[in-house]
Write a protein that holds these residues in place. Structure first.
Motif, PDB file in Angstrom:
ATOM      1  N   GLY A   1     -59.191  15.230  -6.026  1.00  0.00           N
ATOM      2  CA  GLY A   1     -60.017  16.215  -5.189  1.00  0.00           C
ATOM      3  C   GLY A   1     -60.007  17.580  -5.942  1.00  0.00           C
ATOM      4  N   LEU A   2     -59.037  18.104  -6.565  1.00  0.00           N
ATOM      5  CA  LEU A   2     -59.040  19.358  -6.881  1.00  0.00           C
ATOM      6  C   LEU A   2     -60.084  19.508  -8.352  1.00  0.00           C
ATOM      7  N   ILE A   3     -59.814  18.379  -9.122  1.00  0.00           N
ATOM      8  CA  ILE A   3     -60.860  18.084 -10.141  1.00  0.00           C
ATOM      9  C   ILE A   3     -62.359  18.102  -9.616  1.00  0.00           C
ATOM     10  N   ALA A   4     -62.570  17.618  -8.650  1.00  0.00           N
ATOM     11  CA  ALA A   4     -63.991  17.382  -7.985  1.00  0.00           C
ATOM     12  C   ALA A   4     -64.414  18.744  -7.540  1.00  0.00           C
ATOM     13  N   SER A   5     -63.430  19.557  -6.810  1.00  0.00           N
ATOM     14  CA  SER A   5     -63.418  20.769  -6.163  1.00  0.00           C
ATOM     15  C   SER A   5     -63.948  21.783  -7.446  1.00  0.00           C
ATOM     16  N   VAL A   6     -63.385  21.715  -8.528  1.00  0.00           N
ATOM     17  CA  VAL A   6     -63.639  22.785  -9.390  1.00  0.00           C
ATOM     18  C   VAL A   6     -65.169  22.490 -10.249  1.00  0.00           C
ATOM     19  N   VAL A   7     -65.319  21.043 -10.170  1.00  0.00           N
ATOM     20  CA  VAL A   7     -66.468  20.703 -11.021  1.00  0.00           C
ATOM     21  C   VAL A   7     -67.599  21.154 -10.057  1.00  0.00           C
ATOM     22  N   ASP A   8     -67.500  20.981  -8.708  1.00  0.00           N
ATOM     23  CA  ASP A   8     -68.235  21.206  -7.714  1.00  0.00           C
ATOM     24  C   ASP A   8     -69.021  22.710  -8.013  1.00  0.00           C
ATOM     25  N   CYS A   9     -67.838  23.666  -7.750  1.00  0.00           N
ATOM     26  CA  CYS A   9     -67.854  25.097  -7.900  1.00  0.00           C
ATOM     27  C   CYS A   9     -68.441  25.573  -8.986  1.00  0.00           C
ATOM     28  N   HIS A  10     -67.859  25.007 -10.229  1.00  0.00           N
ATOM     29  CA  HIS A  10     -68.216  25.743 -11.708  1.00  0.00           C
ATOM     30  C   HIS A  10     -69.875  24.971 -11.565  1.00  0.00           C
ATOM     31  N   GLY A  11     -70.293  23.734 -11.259  1.00  0.00           N
ATOM     32  CA  GLY A  11     -71.556  23.428 -11.289  1.00  0.00           C
ATOM     33  C   GLY A  11     -72.451  24.124 -10.384  1.00  0.00           C
TER      34      GLY A  11
END
Lengths: 155, 155
Positions: free
Chosen positions: B59-69
């Motif tokens: 979930g942290l990885i998904a979160s950072v991918v999302d906001c970096h995206g």
């Protein structure tokens, strides 16, 4: 609903996940239960879990979808094996792939309700389809491809 | 790298996101920068951001991918318009769809490096491809479909 949450059957070694581990005091500690053929998880976001003001940030939604998905995968594997959750040998799943479609903003001032269905069980893989609702409206849909934890990562 | 992070150009009203808002003291406050045609974000997980012991929770990885995206989408829209980030009219993106493939466990005792490339810009939509590396190995790949924020949600 079943009495005990899926996550409360996890072994201690697998209960440190930030999303779903009952032994992680910093984390979300989500709880999932069967309700017939669906699994249900209710989660109330904190006021600071914002995206833009008033709405839940997508990373939290993705996190809860993820952990509700892997929990449902484990519960489904036990069901398919005809054994109670927590019996040996254990089934524990990790996420191979996570997909979330954000259909509309999710209000932050209400609990989210996640409902999941098993779309497919095949060998060590379980595909779980999840809907995220708030205030009676579906706000997001997710899919979790969960696989049984590899031997190399087993505790 | 550019001097100022993408997120530090966001208007105050859009800076409360748990993943990337500089005004959210509870959140991750990720920072993204151009490095040539790629954008880069480095993020160090906390010891309690665990999935299974020793590894970062998805979930942290998904979160950072999302906001970096979404940050990369905004930066790319300004680039495509030939204007500096933060100039008017503003470009602010939200996530329509997020996909993460977890290729191998991400070690928790090292910074993650996210690198993103714009795969497509079309109208109000930007598709961003992201890799997540740790200790020199690619651990996850993500794709963010970002869309300009609807008028109804504008601040």
């Amino acid at each position: 609903m079943t009495e005990k949450a899926f996550q409360d059957h996890y072994k201690d070694a697998y209960s440190v996940c930030y999303g779903c581990g009952r032994l992680n005091p910093h984390g979300y500690q989500i709880k999932s239960y069967w309700q017939g053929e669906e699994s249900v998880c209710r989660f109330t976001p904190q006021p600071y879990h914002t995206a833009i003001a008033g709405y839940v940030y997508g990373g939290l939604i993705a996190s809860v979808v993820d952990c509700h998905g892997t929990g449902t995968a484990a519960a489904a594997a036990f069901r398919a094996a005809g054994r109670p959750m927590g019996s040996e040998p254990d089934f524990r799943f990790v996420t191979a792939s996570l997909q979330v479609d954000y259909l509309k903003p999710t209000p932050i001032d209400a609990p989210m309700e996640l409902r999941a269905k098993v779309a497919e069980i095949k060998g060590r893989k379980v595909i779980v389809a999840v809907t995220v609702s708030s205030k009676g409206q579906v706000c997001a849909r997710g899919q979790v491809v969960a696989v049984q934890i590899p031997e190399s990562l087993k505790h």
